[in-house]
Design an enzyme around this catalytic site. Sequence first.
Site, PDB file in Angstrom:
ATOM      1  N   GLU A  73      22.965 -75.746 -62.226  1.00  0.00           N
ATOM      2  CA  GLU A  73      21.695 -75.027 -62.218  1.00  0.00           C
ATOM      3  C   GLU A  73      21.131 -75.140 -60.805  1.00  0.00           C
ATOM      4  O   GLU A  73      21.207 -76.216 -60.197  1.00  0.00           O
ATOM      5  CB  GLU A  73      20.731 -75.681 -63.219  1.00  0.00           C
ATOM      6  CG  GLU A  73      19.346 -75.051 -63.276  1.00  0.00           C
ATOM      7  CD  GLU A  73      18.437 -75.753 -64.301  1.00  0.00           C
ATOM      8  OE1 GLU A  73      18.714 -76.900 -64.680  1.00  0.00           O
ATOM      9  OE2 GLU A  73      17.445 -75.117 -64.707  1.00  0.00           O
ATOM     10  N   HIS A 114      24.706 -80.353 -67.479  1.00  0.00           N
ATOM     11  CA  HIS A 114      24.658 -79.684 -66.168  1.00  0.00           C
ATOM     12  C   HIS A 114      23.932 -80.551 -65.145  1.00  0.00           C
ATOM     13  O   HIS A 114      23.243 -81.505 -65.492  1.00  0.00           O
ATOM     14  CB  HIS A 114      24.003 -78.295 -66.255  1.00  0.00           C
ATOM     15  CG  HIS A 114      22.549 -78.275 -66.638  1.00  0.00           C
ATOM     16  ND1 HIS A 114      22.114 -78.121 -67.931  1.00  0.00           N
ATOM     17  CD2 HIS A 114      21.420 -78.377 -65.889  1.00  0.00           C
ATOM     18  CE1 HIS A 114      20.791 -78.129 -67.963  1.00  0.00           C
ATOM     19  NE2 HIS A 114      20.344 -78.293 -66.744  1.00  0.00           N
ATOM     20  N   HIS A 133      17.794 -82.765 -61.276  1.00  0.00           N
ATOM     21  CA  HIS A 133      18.004 -83.498 -62.530  1.00  0.00           C
ATOM     22  C   HIS A 133      19.444 -83.391 -62.992  1.00  0.00           C
ATOM     23  O   HIS A 133      20.198 -82.519 -62.574  1.00  0.00           O
ATOM     24  CB  HIS A 133      17.064 -83.022 -63.647  1.00  0.00           C
ATOM     25  CG  HIS A 133      17.221 -81.587 -64.044  1.00  0.00           C
ATOM     26  ND1 HIS A 133      16.486 -80.573 -63.467  1.00  0.00           N
ATOM     27  CD2 HIS A 133      18.006 -80.979 -64.973  1.00  0.00           C
ATOM     28  CE1 HIS A 133      16.820 -79.412 -64.023  1.00  0.00           C
ATOM     29  NE2 HIS A 133      17.749 -79.623 -64.941  1.00  0.00           N
TER      30      HIS A 133
HETATM   31 CO    CO Z   1      18.276 -78.114 -66.198  1.00  0.00          CO
END
Ligand code: CO
Length: 134
Positions: free
Chosen positions: A130, A79, A7
Amino acid sequence: MIGRLNHVAIAVPDLESATAVYRDTLGAAVSEPLPLPEHGVITVFVELPNAKVELITPLGENSPIAGFLSRHPQGGTHHLCYEVDDILVARDRLAAAGARVLGDGDPRIGAHGKPVLFLHPKDFCGTLIEIEQA
Ligand code: CO
């Protein structure tokens, strides 16, 4: 080592209007808002065929995205999340390469119920990363 893009997270000051942009203007399927108190955010998941966009807005006093939003009051890309097969193997490889793993280095359970870690943006082209065990 990294696999699929899982994502892109976009921090927003107004979750309702951001959701409307993705749902109504861009025509995407969006989830109901999901409060994640342990992460200090409320999230709306935007489901795309090949990845997700996550709209995140602060929840509570000490939200980790409050500082970002004070620097980017209209919101912005916060992120990117990449999938890895084994998060501990990935962590150790990154640490051995000199990358800074944020926090105490122990994976936490992320928004999808899977272990995640965050990596310092200064080590990754100015982007907070991440990693999530797929
Ligand atoms: Co995230």
